[in-house]
Design a protein around this motif. Sequence first.
Motif, PDB file in Angstrom:
ATOM      1  N   ILE B  14      -1.338   0.086 -60.087  1.00 46.59           N
ATOM      2  CA  ILE B  14      -2.423  -0.294 -59.159  1.00 46.59           C
ATOM      3  C   ILE B  14      -2.043   0.085 -57.724  1.00 46.59           C
ATOM      4  N   ASP B  15      -0.776  -0.134 -57.379  1.00 47.15           N
ATOM      5  CA  ASP B  15      -0.308   0.250 -56.040  1.00 47.15           C
ATOM      6  C   ASP B  15      -0.402   1.759 -55.829  1.00 47.15           C
ATOM      7  N   VAL B  16      -0.080   2.494 -56.896  1.00 46.59           N
ATOM      8  CA  VAL B  16      -0.123   3.960 -56.776  1.00 46.59           C
ATOM      9  C   VAL B  16      -1.560   4.417 -56.499  1.00 46.59           C
ATOM     10  N   VAL B  17      -2.523   3.837 -57.218  1.00 49.78           N
ATOM     11  CA  VAL B  17      -3.934   4.205 -57.001  1.00 49.78           C
ATOM     12  C   VAL B  17      -4.337   3.840 -55.571  1.00 49.78           C
ATOM     13  N   SER B  18      -3.898   2.686 -55.143  1.00 47.43           N
ATOM     14  CA  SER B  18      -4.247   2.224 -53.800  1.00 47.43           C
ATOM     15  C   SER B  18      -3.659   3.157 -52.729  1.00 47.43           C
ATOM     16  N   THR B  19      -2.424   3.612 -52.952  1.00 42.96           N
ATOM     17  CA  THR B  19      -1.793   4.548 -51.999  1.00 42.96           C
ATOM     18  C   THR B  19      -2.530   5.883 -52.014  1.00 42.96           C
ATOM     19  N   SER B  24      -6.198   9.671 -49.322  1.00 50.60           N
ATOM     20  CA  SER B  24      -7.457  10.409 -49.363  1.00 50.60           C
ATOM     21  C   SER B  24      -8.375   9.978 -48.217  1.00 50.60           C
ATOM     22  N   THR B  25      -8.499   8.668 -48.014  1.00 52.82           N
ATOM     23  CA  THR B  25      -9.350   8.147 -46.939  1.00 52.82           C
ATOM     24  C   THR B  25      -8.887   8.658 -45.576  1.00 52.82           C
ATOM     25  N   LEU B  26      -7.573   8.709 -45.397  1.00 51.65           N
ATOM     26  CA  LEU B  26      -7.026   9.097 -44.094  1.00 51.65           C
ATOM     27  C   LEU B  26      -6.867  10.618 -43.954  1.00 51.65           C
ATOM     28  N   CYS B  27      -7.264  11.348 -45.017  1.00 53.09           N
ATOM     29  CA  CYS B  27      -7.144  12.811 -45.019  1.00 53.09           C
ATOM     30  C   CYS B  27      -5.732  13.256 -44.659  1.00 53.09           C
ATOM     31  N   ILE B  28      -4.746  12.597 -45.240  1.00 53.00           N
ATOM     32  CA  ILE B  28      -3.363  12.980 -44.980  1.00 53.00           C
ATOM     33  C   ILE B  28      -3.095  14.292 -45.700  1.00 53.00           C
ATOM     34  N   GLY B  29      -2.675  15.289 -44.916  1.00 50.06           N
ATOM     35  CA  GLY B  29      -2.573  16.656 -45.440  1.00 50.06           C
ATOM     36  C   GLY B  29      -1.407  16.893 -46.376  1.00 50.06           C
ATOM     37  N   ALA B  30      -0.514  15.925 -46.500  1.00 50.86           N
ATOM     38  CA  ALA B  30       0.672  16.132 -47.329  1.00 50.86           C
ATOM     39  C   ALA B  30       0.315  16.080 -48.809  1.00 50.86           C
ATOM     40  N   MET B  31       1.109  16.769 -49.606  1.00 52.26           N
ATOM     41  CA  MET B  31       0.930  16.719 -51.058  1.00 52.26           C
ATOM     42  C   MET B  31       1.741  15.550 -51.602  1.00 52.26           C
ATOM     43  N   LEU B  32       1.018  14.586 -52.195  1.00 52.34           N
ATOM     44  CA  LEU B  32       1.678  13.378 -52.682  1.00 52.34           C
ATOM     45  C   LEU B  32       2.065  13.530 -54.151  1.00 52.34           C
ATOM     46  N   PRO B 114       1.544  -4.470 -47.044  1.00 55.30           N
ATOM     47  CA  PRO B 114       0.494  -5.461 -46.802  1.00 55.30           C
ATOM     48  C   PRO B 114      -0.105  -5.974 -48.108  1.00 55.30           C
ATOM     49  N   VAL B 115      -0.453  -7.228 -48.131  1.00 56.40           N
ATOM     50  CA  VAL B 115      -1.052  -7.776 -49.355  1.00 56.40           C
ATOM     51  C   VAL B 115      -2.548  -8.065 -49.186  1.00 56.40           C
ATOM     52  N   GLU B 116      -3.002  -8.160 -47.933  1.00 53.96           N
ATOM     53  CA  GLU B 116      -4.422  -8.462 -47.705  1.00 53.96           C
ATOM     54  C   GLU B 116      -5.275  -7.230 -48.025  1.00 53.96           C
ATOM     55  N   ASN B 117      -6.495  -7.491 -48.476  1.00 57.00           N
ATOM     56  CA  ASN B 117      -7.433  -6.402 -48.752  1.00 57.00           C
ATOM     57  C   ASN B 117      -7.705  -5.612 -47.485  1.00 57.00           C
ATOM     58  N   GLY B 118      -7.691  -4.312 -47.601  1.00 60.75           N
ATOM     59  CA  GLY B 118      -8.065  -3.479 -46.458  1.00 60.75           C
ATOM     60  C   GLY B 118      -6.901  -3.124 -45.550  1.00 60.75           C
ATOM     61  N   SER B 119      -5.827  -3.901 -45.570  1.00 58.30           N
ATOM     62  CA  SER B 119      -4.742  -3.628 -44.622  1.00 58.30           C
ATOM     63  C   SER B 119      -3.881  -2.442 -45.053  1.00 58.30           C
ATOM     64  N   ASN B 120      -4.080  -2.007 -46.309  1.00 63.82           N
ATOM     65  CA  ASN B 120      -3.363  -0.835 -46.802  1.00 63.82           C
ATOM     66  C   ASN B 120      -3.689   0.411 -45.971  1.00 63.82           C
ATOM     67  N   ILE B 121      -4.944   0.522 -45.592  1.00 62.89           N
ATOM     68  CA  ILE B 121      -5.366   1.687 -44.801  1.00 62.89           C
ATOM     69  C   ILE B 121      -4.679   1.653 -43.432  1.00 62.89           C
ATOM     70  N   ASP B 122      -4.671   0.493 -42.807  1.00 63.14           N
ATOM     71  CA  ASP B 122      -4.015   0.366 -41.496  1.00 63.14           C
ATOM     72  C   ASP B 122      -2.530   0.703 -41.613  1.00 63.14           C
ATOM     73  N   PHE B 123      -1.913   0.218 -42.677  1.00 62.86           N
ATOM     74  CA  PHE B 123      -0.485   0.457 -42.922  1.00 62.86           C
ATOM     75  C   PHE B 123      -0.202   1.963 -42.992  1.00 62.86           C
ATOM     76  N   PHE B 124      -0.937   2.674 -43.854  1.00 60.57           N
ATOM     77  CA  PHE B 124      -0.683   4.107 -44.010  1.00 60.57           C
ATOM     78  C   PHE B 124      -1.177   4.911 -42.799  1.00 60.57           C
ATOM     79  N   SER B 125      -2.167   4.388 -42.103  1.00 55.83           N
ATOM     80  CA  SER B 125      -2.632   5.063 -40.899  1.00 55.83           C
ATOM     81  C   SER B 125      -1.524   5.074 -39.841  1.00 55.83           C
ATOM     82  N   ARG B 126      -0.869   3.918 -39.677  1.00 56.80           N
ATOM     83  CA  ARG B 126       0.234   3.859 -38.703  1.00 56.80           C
ATOM     84  C   ARG B 126       1.403   4.753 -39.121  1.00 56.80           C
ATOM     85  N   LEU B 127       1.688   4.725 -40.426  1.00 54.46           N
ATOM     86  CA  LEU B 127       2.782   5.574 -40.926  1.00 54.46           C
ATOM     87  C   LEU B 127       2.457   7.054 -40.706  1.00 54.46           C
TER      88      LEU B 127
END
Lengths: 136, 141
Positions: B14-19, B24-32, B114-127
Amino acid sequence: MTNRLVNILLVEDDEVDVMNVKRAFSKNNIQNPLFVAGNGVEALEMLNTSIVPLPRIIILDINMPKMNGIEFLKVLRETEKLKNISVFVMTTSNEDSDKIEAYNLNVAGYILKPLSFEKFISSVATLKNFWQLCEM
Amino acid sequence: MICSNILLIDSDKIDVVSTKNAFSTLCIGAMLHFAESENEAWSLLQGDHKISPTPKIILIDINQNGSSGMELLHKIRNHPDLKSILVFVITKTNNEENKVAALNLNIAGYLRKPVENGSNIDFFSRLNDYWNIIEFASEKK
């Protein structure tokens, strides 16, 4: 992380760059105590004698007199009580050799000093956002 | 912009799908690339399924007892071709022992997931913002 206000050490010989870091910290409301050393020798002396508690973050220039950034990093990584400090290189050196040596010594990031102060403020804001994700 | 390969080691599907979604949402150009276990990760780094070029960034999800992740981190740091990779440890747990051990291996960051809904995007956005201000050496030819 910045909430706990860990000490930060800036190792930088250029007075203008020191001033820019201080101003960028202020603009980004980074309130961590900032210590400044003018070269690697001075930085090691401060780490071994005067900074308590030890900084969790070092911002490191590469080209400096007496002991440059890479030489300093080598000593840091060989010193038991200092080896786990996170180091962020901030330099004008775009040399691949410096990047390779720095990453071989496990820096957390290699950042080129932006040319404009506005971009510099923005880079420091990005660093702050990243530091806030980190547990140190 | 980060255009490197990135390897994520996480046993939680589930974490992998979320990542994946966050990238994808952040259009990160790296190949994961993904690995579910240390063995699979090692195979992608040094074995039969070696990723080329070698990832510049590795994200390791360390579980509660640290059994998954820490051994791999040791192997990476002791391998001449892998030791310089930027490793970020991600964890949901508060385990001081794991944190100290990981920091002693000079990871680039020990990050609380992050465990809260939605904060995953903020987390990866900062990274991702951070990855975009750092420089890497040119690829080996």
